[in-house]
Design a protein around this motif. Structure first.
Motif, PDB file in Angstrom:
ATOM      1  N   ARG A 180      -4.537   9.457  -3.513  1.00 54.14           N
ATOM      2  CA  ARG A 180      -3.543   8.447  -3.856  1.00 54.14           C
ATOM      3  C   ARG A 180      -3.549   8.159  -5.357  1.00 54.14           C
ATOM      4  NH1 ARG A 180      -1.769   5.604   0.713  1.00 54.14           N
ATOM      5  NH2 ARG A 180      -0.161   4.812  -0.697  1.00 54.14           N
ATOM      6  N   ASP A 181      -2.517   7.500  -5.809  1.00 57.23           N
ATOM      7  CA  ASP A 181      -2.407   7.014  -7.183  1.00 57.23           C
ATOM      8  C   ASP A 181      -3.733   6.345  -7.559  1.00 57.23           C
ATOM      9  OD1 ASP A 181      -1.908   5.138  -9.386  1.00 57.23           O
ATOM     10  OD2 ASP A 181       0.226   5.366  -9.002  1.00 57.23           O
ATOM     11  N   PHE A 232       2.235   2.622  -3.412  1.00 62.49           N
ATOM     12  CA  PHE A 232       1.400   3.481  -4.245  1.00 62.49           C
ATOM     13  C   PHE A 232       1.637   4.936  -3.839  1.00 62.49           C
ATOM     14  CE2 PHE A 232      -0.776  -0.538  -4.598  1.00 62.49           C
ATOM     15  CZ  PHE A 232      -1.291  -0.547  -5.890  1.00 62.49           C
ATOM     16  N   TYR A 277      -6.628  -5.112   4.663  1.00 64.04           N
ATOM     17  CA  TYR A 277      -6.814  -4.790   3.242  1.00 64.04           C
ATOM     18  C   TYR A 277      -7.159  -6.084   2.521  1.00 64.04           C
ATOM     19  CZ  TYR A 277      -3.952  -0.621   4.315  1.00 64.04           C
ATOM     20  OH  TYR A 277      -3.446   0.532   4.856  1.00 64.04           O
ATOM     21  N   TYR A 279      -5.798   7.256   2.874  1.00 65.67           N
ATOM     22  CA  TYR A 279      -6.404   6.842   1.619  1.00 65.67           C
ATOM     23  C   TYR A 279      -6.899   8.018   0.787  1.00 65.67           C
ATOM     24  CZ  TYR A 279      -6.338   2.799   4.692  1.00 65.67           C
ATOM     25  OH  TYR A 279      -5.949   1.834   5.592  1.00 65.67           O
ATOM     26  N   VAL A 286       0.834  -1.203   0.000  1.00 65.34           N
ATOM     27  CA  VAL A 286       0.000   0.000   0.000  1.00 65.34           C
ATOM     28  C   VAL A 286       0.868   1.252   0.000  1.00 65.34           C
ATOM     29  CG1 VAL A 286      -1.631   1.328   1.396  1.00 65.34           C
ATOM     30  CG2 VAL A 286      -2.010  -1.116   1.039  1.00 65.34           C
ATOM     31  N   PHE A 290      -4.365   2.675  -6.907  1.00 67.94           N
ATOM     32  CA  PHE A 290      -4.624   2.227  -5.535  1.00 67.94           C
ATOM     33  C   PHE A 290      -6.120   1.961  -5.348  1.00 67.94           C
ATOM     34  CE2 PHE A 290      -5.939   3.611  -1.221  1.00 67.94           C
ATOM     35  CZ  PHE A 290      -5.359   2.579  -0.492  1.00 67.94           C
ATOM     36  N   TYR A 291      -6.936   2.846  -5.836  1.00 68.35           N
ATOM     37  CA  TYR A 291      -8.388   2.709  -5.670  1.00 68.35           C
ATOM     38  C   TYR A 291      -8.957   1.563  -6.509  1.00 68.35           C
ATOM     39  CZ  TYR A 291      -7.659   7.314  -3.635  1.00 68.35           C
ATOM     40  OH  TYR A 291      -7.189   8.346  -2.866  1.00 68.35           O
ATOM     41  N   VAL A 307       3.988  -1.376  -8.438  1.00 70.02           N
ATOM     42  CA  VAL A 307       2.606  -0.908  -8.416  1.00 70.02           C
ATOM     43  C   VAL A 307       1.807  -1.463  -9.592  1.00 70.02           C
ATOM     44  CG1 VAL A 307       1.157   1.144  -8.655  1.00 70.02           C
ATOM     45  CG2 VAL A 307       3.122   1.177  -7.102  1.00 70.02           C
ATOM     46  N   ILE A 335      -6.940  -2.094  -4.646  1.00 72.95           N
ATOM     47  CA  ILE A 335      -6.972  -2.419  -3.221  1.00 72.95           C
ATOM     48  C   ILE A 335      -8.340  -2.084  -2.623  1.00 72.95           C
ATOM     49  CG2 ILE A 335      -5.849  -2.043  -0.984  1.00 72.95           C
ATOM     50  CD1 ILE A 335      -3.937  -3.184  -3.088  1.00 72.95           C
TER      51      ILE A 335
END
Length: 555
Positions: free
Chosen positions: A340-341, A316, A396, A337, A313, A344-345, A479, A348
């Motif tokens: 973020r990149d 990212f 996660y 959260y 995590v 990531f959404y 990533v 994860i």
């Protein structure tokens, strides 16, 4: 002088069903003779189809020694597997020996496939039938044998190169080849396969080997060969070969980066996929073999079997492309959260993220919750929530590879695939090779193509160079390719596993406060240990005792 060994002969695999009905009506499936198989092109094709089992697939086949797809993530800093499938705990604890590899070892089943590939390649030219069809099958099996050797060399280093089938009268005597000899052989075999195969298969042959697949595997093979593990003198000639191999795939102009919804890249057929291994739900015995079941949060009645680590995590970056460790990034570990990149959404499932369709989780609504993940203490997806034995220890789960368009609790999984090669990986291969050749601008160009597709706001600066650019290349692989089986081998070929795998595996404990805010405490989930000899797997003791093969160093 090479050390002499003996290679066991593995008997011919059972032939799977042929599509030629008049042949099937003549004799029971378990009564086909060697002569009948090699006298009918349809039966020969059935034999070839069975060899594709050497490729990884998306099923969770417990203790299947040929399919470590998900287990590779939990055997590195990428993920945690609470049920210890595939014996990854011995990898993570530093206790790996030639006697406790268990189902993580692939030596015997992979040589079994090679034996059967050798049988096929020794027979196919004399099977009557259409020449083009014969050539296509020959190309596919040449690719599959090359893939089998690629699997062996990335795990064990140099291995015996066996190109002719053994029979019961063979003396089975062979020599262990060097890594460079193996790499050269595999590359030449992939060139042969590429010459026999179409650039792409038709829609009815999705998942079969192609010229693109052969050249893509060659790109990965030569990238490994050029990396520090196998190129300690940093020979530029090896990096040039790796660069040329990646560019050959790009220059096919047959594949394009997928620009639709990023999550769909891993669940739908699309322009980026070069080679996949398909899974047909027709042969799934229950929903328990489905990707969604073993990846989803416990409050959705998933198993959270392979759970992302906090280490992953943290890899990212932020939406504007900065690392979370950059003091100018604006990252706040108490609001982790936010901003973020975009990947990531998509990749994860974290606390507060919606997951799945409301219609498929009405029981959550029935107790006053929603389809928003609740990993905080006391939440439905926490150790105190539903299905407590399946809660994610890291707090996660993976969204990547999950299809949320159907109810995985009541339906057998949709048809899935495991990605063997895709264009984004080839871009990353090319960027890395170009960097080591001193062509920073080209490396940055291809990194930016991937980041731009992902929706990262700012492109990498053209001034980036040296260790900073090298770290960006490695981070981008971590990533972009997470949960695809690359990280395990990347940290080994870069010779950084003694750093990445000697760190504790981390997770987070989230406390919901009385005012609705949350507190995030980052905690150790597992102690990890890595020893110098673990850059390669040991050859199992049973094989050493039988063959007198010299063991890999340190075991």
């Amino acid at each position: 002088m090479k050390n002499k060994i003996f290679i066991c002969c593995y008997i011919l695999c059972a032939i799977i069903t042929s599509c030629k009905k008049d042949v099937l009506n003549k004799t029971p499936l378990d009564s086909y003779t060697d002569q009948s198989v090699w006298s009918d092109l349809s039966l020969a094709e059935a034999f070839a189809n069975n060899l594709s089992n050497v490729l990884p697939n998306a099923e969770h086949n417990w203790d299947n020694t040929t399919n470590r797809t998900w287990a590779l993530s939990s055997a590195t800093d990428e993920a945690f597997n609470k049920f210890d499938d595939y014996n990854a705990s011995v990898m993570n604890s530093g206790s790996l020996t030639p006697d406790n590899l268990g189902v993580f070892d692939i030596w015997a089943p992979t040589y079994k496939t090679i034996q059967n590939c050798n049988i096929f390649l020794s027979k196919i030219d004399n099977v009557p039938g259409d020449q083009a069809r014969r050539n296509g099958l020959k190309g596919e099996v040449t690719y599959l044998r090359a893939y089998a050797y690629f699997k062996l060399t990335r795990d064990y280093g140099g291995v015996p190169l066996i190109t002719k089938p053994f029979d019961l009268n063979s003396d089975f005597k062979a020599a262990r080849n060097s890594y460079d000899e193996c790499s050269g052989f595999i590359a030449s075999e992939l060139d042969k396969a590429a010459a026999l195969l179409p650039v792409q298969q038709g829609s009815t042959s999705y998942g079969r080997a192609t010229k693109g697949a052969a050249l893509a595997l060659k790109s990965t093979l030569l990238l490994y060969a050029a990396s520090p593990q196998w190129n300690p003198t940093n020979d530029m000639g090896k990096w040039q070969k790796a660069s040329d191999a990646a560019k050959a795939v790009i220059d096919l102009n047959a594949f394009q980066l997928f620009n639709g919804n990023y999550a769909d890249l891993f669940t739908t057929k699309n322009s980026e996929l070069i080679m996949v291994r398909e899974t047909n739900k027709q042969y799934m015995w229950s929903a328990f073999q489905g990707v969604e079941v073993f990846l989803s949060p416990s409050g959705f009645h998933g198993w959270a079997s392979f759970a992302p680590s906090q280490n992953l995590v943290d890899a990212f970056g932020t939406a504007d492309g900065k690392d979370v460790t950059d003091p100018t990034s604006g990252y706040n570990p108490q609001h982790p959260y936010v901003n973020r990149d975009p990947r990531f959404y998509q990749d994860i499932v974290f606390d507060g993220r919606p997951y799945g369709q409301p219609a498929f989780c009405q029981d959550r609504y029935g107790v006053g919750s929603t389809n928003v993940a609740e990993f905080y203490e006391g939440g439905l997806d926490s150790p105190q929530g539903w299905d407590k034995w399946n809660n994610s220890v890291t707090r996660y789960t993976f969204r990547k590879y999950c299809d949320t368009t159907y109810n995985f609790n009541s339906e057998t999984q949709t048809n899935k695939f495991w990605i063997v090669s895709r264009l984004s990986e080839i871009y990353l291969n090319y960027a890395e090779a170009q960097f080591y050749l001193g062509n920073n601008a080209t490396a940055i160009q291809y990194l930016n193509l991937i980041r731009q597709r992902a929706g990262v706001k700012n492109l990498l600066s053209s001034a980036l160079s040296g260790a900073a650019l090298e770290n960006k290349i490695r981070n981008e692989r971590q990533v972009e390719l997470c949960l695809e089986g690359h990280r395990y081998y990347d940290v080994r070929r870069w010779k950084i596993a003694d750093v990445t795998e000697n760190k504790p595996l981390m997770g987070v404990v989230i406390t919901k406060n009385g005012n609705g805010s949350k507190t995030y405490n980052y905690t150790q989930v597992q102690t990890r240990a890595f020893k110098p000899q673990h850059y390669l797997l040991p050859i199992p003791t049973s094989e050493i005792n039988r063959t007198k093969l010299v063991q890999n160093t340190g075991y």
